[in-house]
Design an enzyme around this catalytic site. Sequence first.
Site, PDB file in Angstrom:
ATOM      1  CB  THR A 217      38.737  45.904  53.516  1.00 49.40           C
ATOM      2  OG1 THR A 217      39.289  45.201  52.727  1.00 49.40           O
ATOM      3  CG2 THR A 217      39.620  46.210  54.906  1.00 49.40           C
ATOM      4  CG  LEU A 220      35.345  49.839  52.185  1.00 50.34           C
ATOM      5  CD1 LEU A 220      35.349  50.214  53.669  1.00 50.34           C
ATOM      6  CD2 LEU A 220      35.089  51.214  51.759  1.00 50.34           C
ATOM      7  CD  GLU A 375      45.640  33.542  42.541  1.00 54.90           C
ATOM      8  OE1 GLU A 375      44.701  33.214  41.702  1.00 54.90           O
ATOM      9  OE2 GLU A 375      46.479  32.703  43.217  1.00 54.90           O
TER      10      GLU A 375
END
EC number: 3.4.11.-
Lengths: 699, 699
Positions: A217, A220, A375
């Site tokens: 994505t 987005l 992360e």
Amino acid sequence: MQWTKVLGLGLGAAALLGLGIILGHFAIPKKANSPAPQDLDLAILETVMGQLDAHRIRENLRELSREPHLASSPRDEDLVQLLLQRWKDPGSGLDSAEASTYEVLLSFPSQEQPNVVDVVGPTGDIIHSCHRTEENVTGEQGGPDVVQPYAAYAPSGTPQAVNAAKHGVAGVLVYTDPADINDGLSSPNETFPNSWYLPPSGVERGSYYEYFGDPLTPYLPAVPSSFRVDLANVSGFPPIPTQPIGFQDARDLLCNLNGTLAPATWQGALGCRYRLGPGFRPDGDFPADSQVSVSVYNRLELRNSSNVLGIIRGAVEPDRYVLYGNHRDSWVHGAVDPSSGTAVLLELSRVLGTLLKKGTWRPRRSIVFASWGAEEFGLIGSTEFTEEFFNKLQERTVAYINVDISVFANATLRVQGTPPVQSVVFSATKEIRSPGPGDLSIYDNWIRYFNRSSPVYGLVPSLGSLGAGSDYAPFIHFLGISSMDIAYTYDRSKTSARIYPTYHTAFDTFDYMDKFLDPGFSSHQAVARTAGSVILRLSDSFFLPLKVSDYSETLRSFLQAAEQDLGALLEQHSISLGPLVTAVEKFEAEASALGQRISTLQKGSPDPLQVRMLNDQLMLLERTFLNPRAFPEERYYSHVLWAPRTGSVATFPGLSNACSRARDTASGSEAWAEVQRQLSIVVTALEGAAATLRPVADL
Amino acid sequence: MQWTKVLGLGLGAAALLGLGIILGHFAIPKKANSPAPQDLDLAILETVMGQLDAHRIRENLRELSREPHLASSPRDEDLVQLLLQRWKDPGSGLDSAEASTYEVLLSFPSQEQPNVVDVVGPTGDIIHSCHRTEENVTGEQGGPDVVQPYAAYAPSGTPQAVNAAKHGVAGVLVYTDPADINDGLSSPNETFPNSWYLPPSGVERGSYYEYFGDPLTPYLPAVPSSFRVDLANVSGFPPIPTQPIGFQDARDLLCNLNGTLAPATWQGALGCRYRLGPGFRPDGDFPADSQVSVSVYNRLELRNSSNVLGIIRGAVEPDRYVLYGNHRDSWVHGAVDPSSGTAVLLELSRVLGTLLKKGTWRPRRSIVFASWGAEEFGLIGSTEFTEEFFNKLQERTVAYINVDISVFANATLRVQGTPPVQSVVFSATKEIRSPGPGDLSIYDNWIRYFNRSSPVYGLVPSLGSLGAGSDYAPFIHFLGISSMDIAYTYDRSKTSARIYPTYHTAFDTFDYMDKFLDPGFSSHQAVARTAGSVILRLSDSFFLPLKVSDYSETLRSFLQAAEQDLGALLEQHSISLGPLVTAVEKFEAEASALGQRISTLQKGSPDPLQVRMLNDQLMLLERTFLNPRAFPEERYYSHVLWAPRTGSVATFPGLSNACSRARDTASGSEAWAEVQRQLSIVVTALEGAAATLRPVADL
């Protein structure tokens, strides 16, 4: 042992001072609804410094690193609940807290079929197998929650020699050489748990995805309804199967290789001379016509990963956010990475939350705490957050403070950041005692390890620049928010280890931190105090402590590098640096004039709206360096001063990169047109930045 | 004639009222340094309305349109000086004013070699020549400063029949049919100067460049040092020679054509039946084997073009800009286009400047006046300005008000704009008397001509949406600044003319305006009052009069169109509009809640910082709809609600366009993936917008 004694004294003194301040503070009755403070309250600052407790940080770390908490694992979700519980605590919590979840593409080794690296003899029998797990040295390296070492996002497959022949390389084995990570040491009695060095079976995990953010994505937020790129169209994954191994296994393979000698700079500390292959040497441990077989069974999975956010509402300017964050997910126990940062985050939120809940204090601006998910797979939680709240964050965020690994080692502070944050970090660290021996401030200790000669200030600690190593990346590069990353780190005269040796292995545990990196947790406390002071200064100061004129030094140094190292070349191609010189000079003049206007105003009694307007100029300066059309091929990187620089000249990255591509082409080539375009992009950004620093009603 | 009488009465009354207000106002002594007003001062508003003088607007127009003032011509530069002189006038000027110049690529016909359209007989002799200039009907159509009719940026060349055969079309002749522009009338005694209709020799000039902004410096300001695209790489110019001609010449060509009859909808009012060719008919004026020869000698030239900017410094929030502009350059005399707008601009700046210089008034926020250069060539001056000051403008501009042609005709107001400006235009126009017969407000008159049924308000005047027809385009599409365009225009029951008939011809003169469009200049005055009231409301109101909840109606109507006209199709391809429904609902709820918080606050006595924070939410809402990565193929268009819509469904343009491209492809095609991407882009924008409307300290 010496460290803890000194720390005990320091703590005692600080606690007394803090108590005195608290008494003094409460002696003057304050209503919860009393007029909001106009400016940074030094008494509150001292209270916070005094209350940040090394022991509590240690206990936080013990709990956070008790179990492996790989992104999206059950334990990762448990820690989401732990954070929520802390941040919703009636006595020490924040105004509100919540978790938000994204559905992101992660990569895991198969639990049924472990990734395999074998040496296979000429008859097809397995002669030697690399370890599939790390050795269970302390009892924490076993069990189902310790993820098998792997290269996240490396494709699955079993490369065959026939492919190898055809394509050159069919698969990749990665290891960390004791020369790079262990100061050359490699035997079990020289390594953890006997020292801080990596045991022979330790394997560094990592993400091999080229970009950051959820791979499906880009641009987005990875909410369930978002459009996802077809897997076949995803770019940035490694093209061939890849697997990390420990240096013990690497020695078995590498020291048996045949062929010509590897270059001197490739030699390491495995106790043999490294050769390039192909094949094994006839006098080694394996038959010369043995093959190495690598089978990778990694799987891509859509998983739910959560961020946790908590806020202390600003009393006066709630729409200005001081954002402080760290990721929560680890590869294994992750005591150092990232729990040492999360332990500090929890202690900071506890101290501030307690003052808040008591009604003693509420900041001028809002403080937002963030615990990012996933992360380790590529800054995914923070990136999705910036995608989801792009405008809100860009309009309102004063600065982003990142504390990921809070303690790499206990020698000195290390700060990476953009120039506007330099002065607030300096102010903060000058007022905090360094945890080491002697009576130095953190600042005075820091300057001994990292320093530079500033044309403006003389000798000062040097801030590093921000790459994309942690969650600050989307904030600085994509949103243009002034950012910093704070940690305690090495004395480089004592080790040449690339990073703390157990990085991303199953040996990064609480005991490792407690025994080797920060016994007594005074460096954690120093980081907590530094970050805490920076947070308070940014959130409570009437005038924002962002010094935009400190960008002038950076621009001047970039300009000088361009003139010295590219000037002649550019002149050959009839490209003038004149407009860049003018733009830098204009920036310098406007930044300096703004600084003087602020100084003048600070002497008077300016009204809050006047100061807000100046603060907006300071806060938004960093945004003016963004140009989303500058580097179309670079995902998220829009900051024209800090985009990745591949060119060798330490100047504006667009210019440096374009010049290095154009260097061997003729004048008039498209590559030289791109140099001119990049030069104009920088000039336009600097001229535009200077325009925002002028008095606001000047045309 | 009736109009002027009524106008005289109206003026007299307004002048008396104004005088009374002025006396009343000055009876209360005010110091120049008195505390800045907190809110819109209705007495000042009335004063301004009363002082805006139709006669002065008329005199402004006379001077502005006295000579042709093509972009970058000497007369255009004279007008730059005129504007500077007015805006620097000690008695009625602004706080400061300056011209800024860009070096831009314009296109002109050759002065030595006029463009030529001839009919050439079979032996090569010229049988018929089209007019190279318009007929000098009023004495103003002659002289060296009247630029020959041409199609700006059309390439030079003399198309040959052999090319025509090969490529289908070799050159283009453009004319305006009397059916489209003259309500069918075409004889000299029916046209100007005997009526407002276009004389037979009139030719509409225009720019044939596809994009806007300087063609050589997309996304960069056209300062001399900026990188310029190589001419060979410029896109957007017409591919083949093109020349406009008058309908008199068109009749000579078209009425002699041979071939099949053109479709009914192609027929016009030239007094013959239009045929498609090829060739001339045997019984016509020319030998059947004659050819039309077109020679275009247009030249591209780098020219200096100036913007003029003037500012009234805000007393309280100087860093908030209410920006008001119009272009200055015309094709010939340009009395209507654009000088009718500039005449209003000068009168507005005079009235406000006079109050300012007297010390009677200073706005809360800054007001910036702009006279743009080279608009006719493609909105060049305004676009370069937005490129140069992108961040400064985007951070600080409250709204952009454009008045280009102020009077197309004198029937009714016409406003184009984004939803947040609707309410301020309504408030303004309800309080101003309409210049027409009867005692109507401009609002009540307007609603008779353009109206719609709003689910929230009932019957209201309908605002048009903003395309790219004037200088508002870069502000709304590139910067995301709430914008509007204001004019007086036609009674559509009285004419079907596409636009006022002398548009872009040498017949667009002062007398034309004075006699036919707005005798007495009361419509000019109405536009000046409307724009003036809007400027004052935006610059002086304590709470910004931008009603963001008015976007809800637009979003709802876009959503309904998507559901009705695309829902079934999308469902076939397994694409759900659910997330869009949720996002629209969330926007509606947050916008409505914000409106209620504002209402509540307005009843109390909120402090300026509180209001500033709310105002920032209102001002910046429009920015949240920008996504510079949404439409990579569209230059400057970043607004996900107002980008050009080529699809037939009146919904979100990205969705509409992507659906119309995907319609005939199979599920799983890239075109359907693009539909999903566009849907996610809109959902993300709406969710992000809603997030900025929530209470600022909500997570």
